[in-house]
Scaffold this motif. Sequence first.
Motif, mmCIF file in Angstrom:
data_model
loop_
_atom_site.group_PDB
_atom_site.id
_atom_site.type_symbol
_atom_site.label_atom_id
_atom_site.label_comp_id
_atom_site.label_asym_id
_atom_site.label_seq_id
_atom_site.Cartn_x
_atom_site.Cartn_y
_atom_site.Cartn_z
ATOM 1 N N ALA A 133 0.839 -1.206 0.000
ATOM 2 C CA ALA A 133 0.000 0.000 0.000
ATOM 3 C C ALA A 133 0.871 1.252 0.000
ATOM 4 N N TRP A 134 1.914 1.244 0.814
ATOM 5 C CA TRP A 134 2.825 2.393 0.892
ATOM 6 C C TRP A 134 3.552 2.610 -0.430
ATOM 7 N N THR A 135 4.238 1.571 -0.912
ATOM 8 C CA THR A 135 5.072 1.755 -2.099
ATOM 9 C C THR A 135 4.240 1.986 -3.350
ATOM 10 N N GLU A 136 3.191 1.215 -3.539
ATOM 11 C CA GLU A 136 2.407 1.333 -4.773
ATOM 12 C C GLU A 136 1.636 2.650 -4.839
ATOM 13 N N THR A 137 1.179 3.157 -3.696
ATOM 14 C CA THR A 137 0.494 4.453 -3.701
ATOM 15 C C THR A 137 1.465 5.549 -4.114
ATOM 16 N N TRP A 138 2.602 5.641 -3.434
ATOM 17 C CA TRP A 138 3.557 6.716 -3.714
ATOM 18 C C TRP A 138 4.135 6.628 -5.115
#
Length: 182
Positions: A98-103
């Motif tokens: 969630a963190w990496t793919e969102t950013w």
Amino acid sequence: MPSPRRDEAECFFPLVRAALRIDRLVAFGHSVGGAMAAVCASLYPHSCLALITESAQAFVEDRTLQGIRIAKGQFEMPGQIERLRKYHDDKAQWVLSAWTETWLSEAFKDWTIESCVASIHSPLLAIHGAQDEYGSVLHPARIARLTTAASECLILEDCHHVPHREMPETILEKVSLHLRSV
């Protein structure tokens, strides 16, 4: 793109406030949690006595994306996801994705903190490591401009993304001073 930071503050934080019967609060958040704390301070101006952000991001910059790409690669190495399991248990992989793919998504490239925070009326302390791998010192300066109250940017030399671990005594001292002033 919807803002998870604003969603947390609008949908879930009121439930926590009600359950714990919180009338007054100090919003304090690290990294993405710093933006969430800023949204809470903005949405609850009569309740929020102070805002403290630590290593919070205010916009998407190359340094942020590069740091996330490096972290994503490191977490793909054997045994590394266990570091997150300590904090997120069986949701560690979900949290990382969630963190990496969102950013890193194209839809998120124009995100700014101003898109989810109109203004803040609480005294603000923005703490940031000068060597933070996820954001330059432009982030705390931008966050500090959101408040109509007093603000301070604390830039820590020889410090990266986790000042509370890297310089715990300094953080405790500065946070204590900030809270005594409110």
